[in-house]
Design an enzyme around this catalytic site. Structure first.
Site, PDB file in Angstrom:
ATOM      1  N   ASN A 172      50.721  10.595  24.648  1.00  0.00           N
ATOM      2  CA  ASN A 172      51.913  11.115  23.952  1.00  0.00           C
ATOM      3  C   ASN A 172      52.385  12.475  24.460  1.00  0.00           C
ATOM      4  O   ASN A 172      53.577  12.739  24.529  1.00  0.00           O
ATOM      5  CB  ASN A 172      51.695  11.117  22.441  1.00  0.00           C
ATOM      6  CG  ASN A 172      50.528  11.955  22.021  1.00  0.00           C
ATOM      7  OD1 ASN A 172      49.512  12.009  22.716  1.00  0.00           O
ATOM      8  ND2 ASN A 172      50.635  12.636  20.904  1.00  0.00           N
ATOM      9  N   GLU A 271      39.761  14.967  18.911  1.00  0.00           N
ATOM     10  CA  GLU A 271      41.041  15.168  18.221  1.00  0.00           C
ATOM     11  C   GLU A 271      41.635  13.786  18.020  1.00  0.00           C
ATOM     12  O   GLU A 271      42.045  13.134  18.984  1.00  0.00           O
ATOM     13  CB  GLU A 271      41.951  16.064  19.051  1.00  0.00           C
ATOM     14  CG  GLU A 271      41.408  17.481  19.135  1.00  0.00           C
ATOM     15  CD  GLU A 271      42.212  18.414  20.024  1.00  0.00           C
ATOM     16  OE1 GLU A 271      43.283  18.007  20.504  1.00  0.00           O
ATOM     17  OE2 GLU A 271      41.760  19.548  20.228  1.00  0.00           O
ATOM     18  N   CYS A 305      50.524  13.536  17.163  1.00  0.00           N
ATOM     19  CA  CYS A 305      49.446  13.357  16.189  1.00  0.00           C
ATOM     20  C   CYS A 305      49.684  14.185  14.933  1.00  0.00           C
ATOM     21  O   CYS A 305      49.247  13.827  13.848  1.00  0.00           O
ATOM     22  CB  CYS A 305      48.114  13.739  16.812  1.00  0.00           C
ATOM     23  SG  CYS A 305      48.093  15.460  17.327  1.00  0.00           S
ATOM     24  N   GLU A 484      39.185  23.154  18.658  1.00  0.00           N
ATOM     25  CA  GLU A 484      39.399  23.776  19.964  1.00  0.00           C
ATOM     26  C   GLU A 484      40.501  24.816  19.811  1.00  0.00           C
ATOM     27  O   GLU A 484      41.251  24.818  18.839  1.00  0.00           O
ATOM     28  CB  GLU A 484      39.744  22.713  21.013  1.00  0.00           C
ATOM     29  CG  GLU A 484      38.569  21.744  21.239  1.00  0.00           C
ATOM     30  CD  GLU A 484      38.676  20.907  22.511  1.00  0.00           C
ATOM     31  OE1 GLU A 484      39.406  21.287  23.432  1.00  0.00           O
ATOM     32  OE2 GLU A 484      38.011  19.849  22.562  1.00  0.00           O
TER      33      GLU A 484
HETATM   34  P1  NAD Z   1      43.791   5.648  22.506  1.00  0.00           P
HETATM   35  O1  NAD Z   1      42.636   5.982  21.650  1.00  0.00           O
HETATM   36  O2  NAD Z   1      44.256   4.251  22.574  1.00  0.00           O
HETATM   37  O3  NAD Z   1      43.519   6.069  24.009  1.00  0.00           O
HETATM   38  C1  NAD Z   1      43.174   7.389  24.369  1.00  0.00           C
HETATM   39  C2  NAD Z   1      42.369   7.354  25.649  1.00  0.00           C
HETATM   40  O4  NAD Z   1      41.111   6.726  25.395  1.00  0.00           O
HETATM   41  C3  NAD Z   1      43.026   6.575  26.784  1.00  0.00           C
HETATM   42  O5  NAD Z   1      42.825   7.309  27.976  1.00  0.00           O
HETATM   43  C4  NAD Z   1      42.231   5.275  26.787  1.00  0.00           C
HETATM   44  O6  NAD Z   1      42.214   4.637  28.038  1.00  0.00           O
HETATM   45  C5  NAD Z   1      40.845   5.767  26.412  1.00  0.00           C
HETATM   46  N1  NAD Z   1      39.937   4.763  25.851  1.00  0.00           N
HETATM   47  C6  NAD Z   1      40.240   3.698  25.085  1.00  0.00           C
HETATM   48  N2  NAD Z   1      39.108   3.030  24.742  1.00  0.00           N
HETATM   49  C7  NAD Z   1      38.066   3.699  25.307  1.00  0.00           C
HETATM   50  C8  NAD Z   1      36.650   3.515  25.324  1.00  0.00           C
HETATM   51  N3  NAD Z   1      36.052   2.518  24.669  1.00  0.00           N
HETATM   52  N4  NAD Z   1      35.889   4.400  26.014  1.00  0.00           N
HETATM   53  C9  NAD Z   1      36.463   5.428  26.668  1.00  0.00           C
HETATM   54  N5  NAD Z   1      37.800   5.652  26.700  1.00  0.00           N
HETATM   55  C10 NAD Z   1      38.599   4.807  26.014  1.00  0.00           C
HETATM   56  O7  NAD Z   1      44.966   6.622  22.038  1.00  0.00           O
HETATM   57  P2  NAD Z   1      46.470   6.629  22.529  1.00  0.00           P
HETATM   58  O8  NAD Z   1      47.116   5.379  22.017  1.00  0.00           O
HETATM   59  O9  NAD Z   1      46.499   6.945  23.980  1.00  0.00           O
HETATM   60  O10 NAD Z   1      47.059   7.901  21.758  1.00  0.00           O
HETATM   61  C11 NAD Z   1      47.584   7.835  20.462  1.00  0.00           C
HETATM   62  C12 NAD Z   1      46.549   8.243  19.440  1.00  0.00           C
HETATM   63  O11 NAD Z   1      46.041   9.521  19.768  1.00  0.00           O
HETATM   64  C13 NAD Z   1      47.091   8.390  18.044  1.00  0.00           C
HETATM   65  O12 NAD Z   1      46.152   7.863  17.135  1.00  0.00           O
HETATM   66  C14 NAD Z   1      47.201   9.881  17.854  1.00  0.00           C
HETATM   67  O13 NAD Z   1      47.138  10.325  16.517  1.00  0.00           O
HETATM   68  C15 NAD Z   1      46.029  10.364  18.628  1.00  0.00           C
HETATM   69  N6  NAD Z   1      46.222  11.754  19.038  1.00  0.00           N
HETATM   70  C16 NAD Z   1      45.522  12.734  18.378  1.00  0.00           C
HETATM   71  C17 NAD Z   1      45.732  14.067  18.715  1.00  0.00           C
HETATM   72  C18 NAD Z   1      45.029  15.183  18.001  1.00  0.00           C
HETATM   73  O14 NAD Z   1      45.112  16.318  18.471  1.00  0.00           O
HETATM   74  N7  NAD Z   1      44.360  14.947  16.900  1.00  0.00           N
HETATM   75  C19 NAD Z   1      46.608  14.388  19.733  1.00  0.00           C
HETATM   76  C20 NAD Z   1      47.300  13.364  20.364  1.00  0.00           C
HETATM   77  C21 NAD Z   1      47.091  12.034  20.020  1.00  0.00           C
HETATM   78  O1  6OD Z   2      49.107  22.060  20.558  1.00  0.00           O
HETATM   79  C1  6OD Z   2      47.998  21.608  20.872  1.00  0.00           C
HETATM   80  O2  6OD Z   2      47.118  22.311  21.392  1.00  0.00           O
HETATM   81  C2  6OD Z   2      47.693  20.200  20.612  1.00  0.00           C
HETATM   82  N1  6OD Z   2      46.431  19.808  20.912  1.00  0.00           N
HETATM   83  C3  6OD Z   2      48.646  19.378  20.112  1.00  0.00           C
HETATM   84  C4  6OD Z   2      48.430  18.030  19.788  1.00  0.00           C
HETATM   85  C5  6OD Z   2      49.470  17.215  19.517  1.00  0.00           C
HETATM   86  C6  6OD Z   2      49.272  15.837  19.215  1.00  0.00           C
HETATM   87  O3  6OD Z   2      50.009  14.945  19.544  1.00  0.00           O
END
Ligand code: NAD
Ligand code: 6OD
Length: 503
Positions: A172, A271, A305, A484
């Site tokens: 994202n 995260e 997120c 972090e």
């Molecule tokens: P995802 O969990 O599908 O994938 C993230 C990464 O994990 C990708 O690189 C994927 O290839 C890898 N992955 C998937 N399965 C794996 C496994 N078994 N072992 C190792 N790696 C693996 O997430 P996404 O769809 O790319 O991103 C969207 C999600 O991320 C949403 O749920 C969003 O809330 C979350 N997100 C959280 C934050 C935060 O800061 N809390 C920030 C951004 C996105």
């Molecule tokens: O601002 C940041 O450092 C951060 N980790 C943002 C995350 C956004 C989620 O989509």
């Protein structure tokens, strides 16, 4: 070889560009040996961007061993000042190649230039600068202690790099979220192997060119493309020479990675997902609350997120708020990244659109009133095959409805009225997630009181996604493990050795 040289930039914005990706291992761009690859497609129109090699066990092994060897090489011998100067140069070079990063990020994601040029790319650079500054100024604890012989002892702590860090990042905010982890990892003297999302391979690859240009030693920054399960992601987290795993992505993926991290007892920093509330009190500045909520719900097409998916509005201003948010949503302009005035791009992929649209249907099945949106917009013919959805607002759902409880990660929210501060806090806390919240009020006492009661890692008052990179960032409950940012990153990216000297 340069990725840019292989795939020179096509004129005419992202629509005509074609770009393959490559692994970046031990300072070299390579297609690896697996012989497997996949086609990266544009979310704007489903056209082909280029090929991406799929790394397997072999590529991961070479990359992790290169990262391990680099710890003992020139990188491990640099002084903190030399190391942080290099990271400053990385930041400067990202800024010098701003347009290349912007184009690559918008190719992969389809997000508006206006958004990526204000958030994604500048933060990609700032993440290196800020952690370089942090590590230069950080001190460690020291304690003197009495001993029975009266001479005492002195304790002091040393912070040392943890080793090889696996960085697994989502699609994202690809460059921002990847460098948010690579920046502190390198500042602390570690080396990294990055597994970017399969949806967004380009900026992580481009960063390899930057590392070579400024002279970051071979093996310090490595990128292996691939999928998650039974592919590069899983193999990376299982590799015995990986000393720590930092991951941003879905909560369910976090659960899988945590099991993988148990092998060899590797520490994790997570995260994860969110279902973030906004609490809008009748004493708010309504203009500010509307402007902030429009951003927090719809920015990046709802794929943040920290984004708001649940809005709780105090009853006296409920109708006015819903009407104004609806007007704002309907005024959003969908289109190509480079088109002037565009503030909403597509979702990341057709697959993700299927997921978001399944929630749009579910909301109706669950009894929602669709205030606006709820489907697929009519796009011009050249964008008709893209992953577009309408910005969507619902009211009238039950508190336990799936669309109120589960993360959708699309441009949508549910708005519900409340009658008291206690009720608003109870509703806000009533999900398994605990990432972020926004509180809209002009009453200072209420702001402090409510923020302190929210079960979240980040509480914004009269703002959203306002980031001071020195502050703790992360989620509670199902939204993550650890924090972090600033000194908090050191907890994960360094090991402390306490030295106790008997005097
Ligand atoms: P995802 O969990 O599908 O994938 C993230 C990464 O994990 C990708 O690189 C994927 O290839 C890898 N992955 C998937 N399965 C794996 C496994 N078994 N072992 C190792 N790696 C693996 O997430 P996404 O769809 O790319 O991103 C969207 C999600 O991320 C949403 O749920 C969003 O809330 C979350 N997100 C959280 C934050 C935060 O800061 N809390 C920030 C951004 C996105
Ligand atoms: O601002 C940041 O450092 C951060 N980790 C943002 C995350 C956004 C989620 O989509």
């Amino acid at each position: 070889m340069s990725v840019q040289a292989l795939h020179p930039r096509a004129p005419g914005g992202v629509a005509n560009a074609r770009r393959d990706a490559a692994h970046f291992i031990n300072g070299e761009f390579t297609q690896g040996t697996s012989g497997k690859n996949w086609i990266n497609r544009s979310p704007l129109d489903n056209s082909v961007i280029g090929k991406v090699p799929e790394g397997g066990k072999a590529e991961i092994d070479v990359a992790v061993r290169a990262a391990h060897a680099a710890l003992e090489g020139p990188w491990g011998k640099l002084s903190v000042a030399e190391r942080t100067d290099l990271l400053g140069a990385v930041a400067d070079e990202i800024n010098a190649r701003f347009d290349d990063f912007l184009e690559a990020e918008c190719l992969d994601t389809g997000k508006p230039y206006g958004l990526a040029s204000h958030i994604d790319i500048p933060r990609g650079a700032a993440n290196f600068k800020m952690f370089a500054d942090t590590i230069k100024t950080i001190s460690t604890e020291a304690f003197t202690m009495p001993t029975p012989d009266g001479r005492g002892a002195l304790n002091y702590a040393l912070r040392r790099p943890k080793g090889v860090i696996a960085v697994i990042s989502p699609w994202n905010l690809p460059l921002l979220l990847m460098t948010w982890k690579v920046g502190p990892a390198l500042a602390c003297g570690n080396t990294v192997v990055v597994k970017p999302s399969e949806e967004t391979p380009l900026t992580a690859t481009l960063l390899g060119e930057v590392m070579n240009k400024v002279g970051v030693p071979k093996g310090v920054y490595n990128v292996v493309h691939g999928l998650g399960p039974d592919s590069a992601g899983e193999y990376l987290t299982q590799h015995p020479l990986v000393n720590g795993i930092t991951f941003t992505g879905e909560t369910r993926t976090g659960e899988a990675i945590m099991k993988q991290a148990a092998l060899g007892i590797r520490q994790v920093s997570f995260e994860l997902g969110g279902k973030n509330p906004a609490l809008v009190f009748a004493d708010c500045d309504l203009d500010k609350a509307i402007e902030g909520t429009l951003r927090s719900v719809f920015a990046n097409c709802g794929q943040v997120c920290l984004g708001t998916e649940r809005v709780y509005v105090e009853r006296p201003i409920f109708d006015a708020f819903v009407a104004r948010l609806k007007a704002g949503a309907e005024a959003l302009k969908l289109g190509r990244p480079e088109e002037p005035g565009v503030n909403l791009g597509p979702l990341i992929s057709l697959e993700h659109r299927d997921k978001v649209l399944s929630y749009y249907r579910k909301a109706v099945d669950e009894g929602a009133t669709v205030v606006t949106g709820g489907g697929v917009p009519q796009m011009p013919a050249d964008l008709a095959n893209g992953a577009w959805v309408q910005p969507t607002i619902w009211t009238g759902l039950a508190d336990d409805a799936a669309c109120v409880q589960e993360e959708i990660f699309g441009p949508c929210c549910h708005i519900r009225p409340f009658d008291s501060e206690d009720e608003a806090v109870t509703l806000a806390n009533a999900t398994p997630y605990g990432l972020a919240a926004s509180v809209w009020t002009e009453n200072l006492s209420r702001a402090h009181r409510v923020a302190a009661k929210l079960d979240v890692g980040i509480a914004w008052v009269n703002s959203w996604f306002l980031r001071d990179l020195r502050t703790a960032f992360g989620g509670s409950k199902a939204s993550g493990i650890g924090r972090e940012g600033g000194v908090h990153s050191l907890e994960f990216y360094t090991e402390i050795t306490n030295v106790c000297i008997k005097l």
